[in-house]
Write a protein that holds these residues in place. Structure first.
Motif, PDB file in Angstrom:
ATOM      1  N   THR A 174       0.873  -1.151  -0.216  1.00 59.27           N
ATOM      2  CA  THR A 174       0.026  -0.011  -0.131  1.00 59.27           C
ATOM      3  C   THR A 174       0.995   1.230  -0.006  1.00 59.27           C
ATOM      4  N   VAL A 175       0.529   2.113  -0.724  1.00 60.17           N
ATOM      5  CA  VAL A 175       1.254   3.303  -0.933  1.00 60.17           C
ATOM      6  C   VAL A 175       0.388   4.458  -1.044  1.00 60.17           C
ATOM      7  N   LYS A 176       0.773   5.561   0.144  1.00 54.81           N
ATOM      8  CA  LYS A 176      -0.050   6.889   0.271  1.00 54.81           C
ATOM      9  C   LYS A 176       0.331   7.878  -0.993  1.00 54.81           C
ATOM     10  N   VAL A 177      -0.751   8.461  -1.634  1.00 52.33           N
ATOM     11  CA  VAL A 177      -0.600   9.275  -2.626  1.00 52.33           C
ATOM     12  C   VAL A 177      -0.889  10.625  -2.409  1.00 52.33           C
ATOM     13  N   THR A 178      -0.058  11.535  -2.569  1.00 51.53           N
ATOM     14  CA  THR A 178      -0.503  13.173  -2.388  1.00 51.53           C
ATOM     15  C   THR A 178      -0.063  13.718  -3.468  1.00 51.53           C
ATOM     16  N   ASP A 179      -1.231  14.540  -4.212  1.00 53.80           N
ATOM     17  CA  ASP A 179      -1.096  15.207  -5.454  1.00 53.80           C
ATOM     18  C   ASP A 179      -1.768  16.803  -5.050  1.00 53.80           C
ATOM     19  N   MET A 180      -0.828  17.522  -4.879  1.00 57.64           N
ATOM     20  CA  MET A 180      -1.256  19.127  -4.581  1.00 57.64           C
ATOM     21  C   MET A 180      -0.875  19.721  -5.664  1.00 57.64           C
ATOM     22  N   ASN A 181      -2.101  20.637  -6.024  1.00 57.29           N
ATOM     23  CA  ASN A 181      -2.146  21.357  -7.195  1.00 57.29           C
ATOM     24  C   ASN A 181      -2.421  22.937  -6.934  1.00 57.29           C
ATOM     25  N   LYS A 182      -1.496  23.806  -7.406  1.00 59.12           N
ATOM     26  CA  LYS A 182      -2.232  25.496  -7.307  1.00 59.12           C
ATOM     27  C   LYS A 182      -1.847  25.997  -8.617  1.00 59.12           C
ATOM     28  N   SER A 218       1.380  27.743 -12.682  1.00 60.22           N
ATOM     29  CA  SER A 218       1.215  26.149 -12.364  1.00 60.22           C
ATOM     30  C   SER A 218       2.051  25.533 -11.394  1.00 60.22           C
ATOM     31  N   ARG A 219       1.767  25.001 -10.168  1.00 56.55           N
ATOM     32  CA  ARG A 219       2.736  24.319  -9.242  1.00 56.55           C
ATOM     33  C   ARG A 219       1.718  23.096  -8.846  1.00 56.55           C
ATOM     34  N   ARG A 220       2.771  22.002  -8.875  1.00 59.28           N
ATOM     35  CA  ARG A 220       2.294  20.638  -8.561  1.00 59.28           C
ATOM     36  C   ARG A 220       3.184  19.986  -7.865  1.00 59.28           C
ATOM     37  N   ILE A 221       2.712  19.243  -6.676  1.00 58.79           N
ATOM     38  CA  ILE A 221       3.579  18.458  -5.799  1.00 58.79           C
ATOM     39  C   ILE A 221       3.034  17.119  -5.979  1.00 58.79           C
ATOM     40  N   TYR A 222       3.691  16.067  -6.319  1.00 61.13           N
ATOM     41  CA  TYR A 222       3.200  14.474  -6.644  1.00 61.13           C
ATOM     42  C   TYR A 222       4.221  13.852  -5.594  1.00 61.13           C
ATOM     43  N   GLN A 223       3.755  13.153  -4.548  1.00 63.00           N
ATOM     44  CA  GLN A 223       4.465  12.167  -3.799  1.00 63.00           C
ATOM     45  C   GLN A 223       4.011  10.984  -3.713  1.00 63.00           C
ATOM     46  N   VAL A 269       7.989  14.629  -6.710  1.00 63.83           N
ATOM     47  CA  VAL A 269       7.995  15.269  -8.028  1.00 63.83           C
ATOM     48  C   VAL A 269       7.532  16.655  -7.786  1.00 63.83           C
ATOM     49  N   PHE A 270       8.331  17.889  -8.047  1.00 65.10           N
ATOM     50  CA  PHE A 270       7.832  19.025  -7.876  1.00 65.10           C
ATOM     51  C   PHE A 270       7.738  19.719  -9.318  1.00 65.10           C
ATOM     52  N   ASN A 271       6.809  20.486  -9.779  1.00 61.12           N
ATOM     53  CA  ASN A 271       6.989  21.237 -11.396  1.00 61.12           C
ATOM     54  C   ASN A 271       6.282  22.654 -10.738  1.00 61.12           C
ATOM     55  N   ASP A 272       7.205  23.751 -11.119  1.00 63.43           N
ATOM     56  CA  ASP A 272       6.819  24.955 -11.109  1.00 63.43           C
ATOM     57  C   ASP A 272       6.860  25.635 -12.481  1.00 63.43           C
ATOM     58  N   ILE A 273       5.877  25.852 -13.129  1.00 62.86           N
ATOM     59  CA  ILE A 273       5.538  26.464 -14.517  1.00 62.86           C
ATOM     60  C   ILE A 273       5.087  27.731 -14.498  1.00 62.86           C
ATOM     61  N   ARG A 305       8.483  28.894 -18.968  1.00 64.06           N
ATOM     62  CA  ARG A 305       9.466  28.681 -18.209  1.00 64.06           C
ATOM     63  C   ARG A 305       9.454  27.356 -17.166  1.00 64.06           C
ATOM     64  N   TYR A 306       9.922  26.468 -17.264  1.00 62.31           N
ATOM     65  CA  TYR A 306      10.065  25.420 -16.150  1.00 62.31           C
ATOM     66  C   TYR A 306      10.968  25.799 -15.315  1.00 62.31           C
ATOM     67  N   LEU A 307      10.643  26.548 -14.245  1.00 57.94           N
ATOM     68  CA  LEU A 307      11.429  27.003 -13.053  1.00 57.94           C
ATOM     69  C   LEU A 307      12.137  25.729 -12.211  1.00 57.94           C
ATOM     70  N   THR A 308      11.401  24.775 -12.276  1.00 61.54           N
ATOM     71  CA  THR A 308      12.095  23.439 -11.515  1.00 61.54           C
ATOM     72  C   THR A 308      13.399  23.151 -12.234  1.00 61.54           C
ATOM     73  N   TYR A 309      13.623  23.143 -13.443  1.00 59.64           N
ATOM     74  CA  TYR A 309      14.670  22.499 -14.225  1.00 59.64           C
ATOM     75  C   TYR A 309      15.376  23.744 -14.869  1.00 59.64           C
TER      76      TYR A 309
END
Length: 358
Positions: free
Chosen positions: A171-179, A214-219, A235-239, A275-279
């Motif tokens: 079992t894996v806990k998933v967190t998907d936060m979007n702003k 757009s910002r997203r955190i996926y764990q 994973v963190f994306n900041d676009i 602009r992909y700020l994370t990368y």
């Protein structure tokens, strides 16, 4: 309204006492784009006075949500000034998802992961405002200039869940936060000139500038009821995106007793910077879509009518410092309609269209 395309909010704001008639077009010309049906509200424009209206809705259960839509209109001789606002807000509600993922490994082993949703927060606010000036000279000229401002803010659009695997029963806990937030002003201009009852020229111009973030955190984390497990994915994306879109279109239309001719052309230009700020990466895109078209409609008696059209388009897509592609596209159109009786109609439509890779 009076031959000009509008949003549903403009129709809702109409004063029923000013509607002279509603025209139903089930075979509209090319100046309406790909629309198969058109409802045209022919409205009398007062030369003085004005009106104010407001429509609202509140949902107080389980969370809080409101919708507010005020409208103000002032008339002076052949001119009309109007202000329309729409505000939507939602907070305190919960959202969750049910999800299934299927996998096939290189050795042929198949398994799935099923997600059981955990209620998480959702919050959003959308706002729109439009200021418009209209000049209406019945039977001759119609001009409209409208400035609009759109805003979208979603500080919480989050998901949580438990993923259970059939491969090892883990079992894996998933967190998907979007702003997400977006802001874009726009300007639209529309002019229609009637040379006579059966001849008219229409010109439309539109431009907008869009800025979005757009910002997203996926764990994914090992889950046990007794303790927090190891982090498996983080994973963190900041676009950030900025774009500009421009469209200019012109149409000439002439009618006869049993015929209608439409000639037109359209220019579209779009550029975008992401602009992909994370990368630390930046991507620039350019696209053009220019074309011309002609259409002829003819009615044979009271039961049969036919539309024959041909368009030519030049599409170009460019990813700066990477790829560029341009294509010529020919778009033939054939539509036939046969009225069997008042309740039954037989239609045959053919259209060839092409889309360039993007």
């Amino acid at each position: 309204i009076n031959g000009r395309p509008v949003k549903s909010e403009n129709v809702k704001a109409l004063d029923p006492m000013l509607v002279e008639r509603v025209e139903y077009h089930d075979n509209p010309s090319l100046r309406y784009g790909d629309a198969e049906l058109v409802l045209d509200f022919i409205v009398k424009v007062p030369e003085s006075g004005g009106r104010f209206g407001i429509m609202g809705q509140v949902v107080p259960t389980n969370g809080f949500e409101w919708q507010l839509n005020p409208h103000l209109e002032v008339n002076y001789k052949k001119s009309t000034f109007s202000l329309t606002v729409q505000d939507e807000f939602m907070n305190g509600f919960k959202t969750w998802r049910e999800n299934e993922e299927k996998y096939t490994l290189l050795d042929g082993t198949k398994f799935s992961r099923t997600e059981e949703g955990i209620p998480a927060d959702i919050c959003k606010r959308n706002a729109w405002g439009g200021l418009e000036y209209m000049y209406y000279n019945p039977g001759k000229d119609f001009f409209s200039a409208e400035v609009q401002i759109f805003g979208i803010n979603k500080p919480h659009n989050d998901y949580e869940g438990l993923l259970r695997s059939t491969l090892d029963n883990s079992t894996v806990k998933v967190t998907d936060m979007n702003k997400y937030s977006e802001f874009y002003p726009s300007l639209s201009l529309y002019y229609q000139h009637n040379f006579s009852k059966d001849k008219m020229l229409m010109v439309y111009a539109y431009n907008n500038v869009v800025r979005s973030h757009s910002r997203r955190i996926y764990q994914e984390q090992e889950y046990t009821e007794s303790r927090a497990g190891d982090m498996l994915s983080d994973v963190f994306n900041d676009i950030r995106t900025r774009s500009n879109y421009t469209k200019i279109e012109a149409n000439y239309e002439q009618k006869w007793r049993n015929d209608r001719m439409t000639l037109g052309g359209c220019i579209e230009y779009d550029w975008e910077k992401t602009r992909y700020l994370t990368y630390g990466k930046t991507e620039r895109m350019r696209s053009n879509d220019n074309g011309a078209y002609a259409e002829w409609w003819h009615r044979y008696g009271n039961k049969l009518d036919m539309t024959l059209g041909l368009g030519v388009q030049h599409k170009k897509y460019t990813l700066v410092k990477s790829i560029s592609r341009a294509d010529w596209l020919f778009v033939p159109v054939l539509r036939m309609r046969y009225r069997i009786n008042d309740n039954n109609t037989l239609r045959a439509n053919y259209k060839l269209r092409g889309i360039t890779p993007s």
